[in-house]
Every structure is written in C-alpha cells, then in structure tokens.
Write an enzyme that holds these catalytic residues in place. Sequence first.
Site: not given
Length: 256
Positions: A32, A53, A168
């Site tokens: 990722d 992502k 996040m």
Amino acid sequence: MVYLVGSGPGDPELLTVKAKRLLEEADVVLHDKLPGPEIIESIPEEKREDVGKRAGGEWTPQEYTNRRLVELAREGKTVVRLKGGDPFVFGRGGEEMEHLASEEIPFEIVPGITSAIAGPGTAGIPVTHRDHASSVSFVTGHEDPTKEESAVNWEALAATGGTIVVLMGVGKLPDYTAALRDAGMDPDTPVALVERATRPEMRVATGTLDTIVDVRDEEGIEPPAITVIGAVASTRERVVEFLRNRTGDAVEVADE
C-alpha cells in the site's frame, strides 16, 4: 502462500527481521502507500505491485486486492501483502485473512510495529504514563464511507479519559475535536499531531483541543499523521530538548 506483513511506521530499521527476509524471498509484493519510500524502493521494481489507497486520491478497490492475492497464490507464487504499521490495526488485514481462508489459500500473519504507538513514542509522547494515563483508545479517523453513521462514540471516549490516538484523522480533525469538546472534554486538553513518524521528514505540531485545528493549518500538517489527545501529549515539552530522531538530529517541533 500469502504473508500478510506489517512494515512498521516507515523507518526501514524498524522492519522486523522476519519481514525483511520475506520481502527478499517473495515472488510478488503487493504494497500500500504507507510503508516508507525507502522500504518500497528496496523491493525490486519487477516484483512489486502498488495496491494502495489515498483519501480523496487514487485508490485500488479492496475487492481487486483480495482477488489478486488469490490469483497469485494459485499460480504458485510466494506473495507478500505489505502494509504500513501492523496488518490488524486499521489495515484491512482481517478482511484479507477472511477472504484467503474462504478461498482455501494458506496464509501467515507477520505483525509489524504499529504507528499508533511508535509514532507518538518517536515524538517523545508515551501513550500511557503512570502520572497521566492508564488507558489508551485507538480510533480511525477515516471510516468506511458507505456506513450510514459513525461507529465511533466520541462522547464515550471523552468520558473514558486516558489517551486517544487517532489514525488517518488529519482531514476530519475539526469534526472530532468539536465532538470531544461538545461531549465535555476540557478545551485545554493537550493535543499533538505527528506527521510521517520515524521518517527523516517527520514533523510534530502541538496545541490543545481548542487550538489544534489552527495549528494544523498554520503548520501545513498533512497525511499521513497521527493525532494524540490527552495529558501525555504535554510530556513532549519536557523531553524534546534531548530527543533525537533516527538521523541524530533534533526532531522538528511546531508548538502553539
């Protein structure tokens, strides 16, 4: 065989010995966006596939990643699914594990150092401290957008006390800091933002529950970053003069 591997918070020296060996032995590495660039660049280009992502940017559907893991394993490949931090801390490792099992693909979990602990720690912030916090809650700031409502109970977190670590959560910082204040948390509660923890470009910005959004904007803090809310965030002030990052330089600080 598929290995679900945590790469740690970004510093290549924080890769586990097992993770490093598996990256060298793998036929294919599906990674990722969160493993540090040094880790990703250490993998030969011909055997790495980017399935990462980014919020509001390019992304790879999770369904594609699931199918690709099965496809490669059935071709007889040794596959590493490389994730930032730990595979099971907001890393979708659980979803991938269940999918592999449903397709009868053997797999192994290789834990990594989670940035939820290593990020604050590298910035001089212990997530627990005998004088300040005997509990810690880990929260995602980026839930599945298909959910009708948030599964995070900010009111309960405000009442619990202890340390709150949000991963996040840079973009939604105004939302959850307001939710915590509305739930009765003291606006003067210390808050820290740790951007690109353990990497040479790491930055730290500190403020309070009431000021941290302005601090974020003034300092230009961007993802990936970790938010630490609670009395432990003030510990940094007492140690930062002597704190060194992995390059040997003082960690940059942008205090309110």
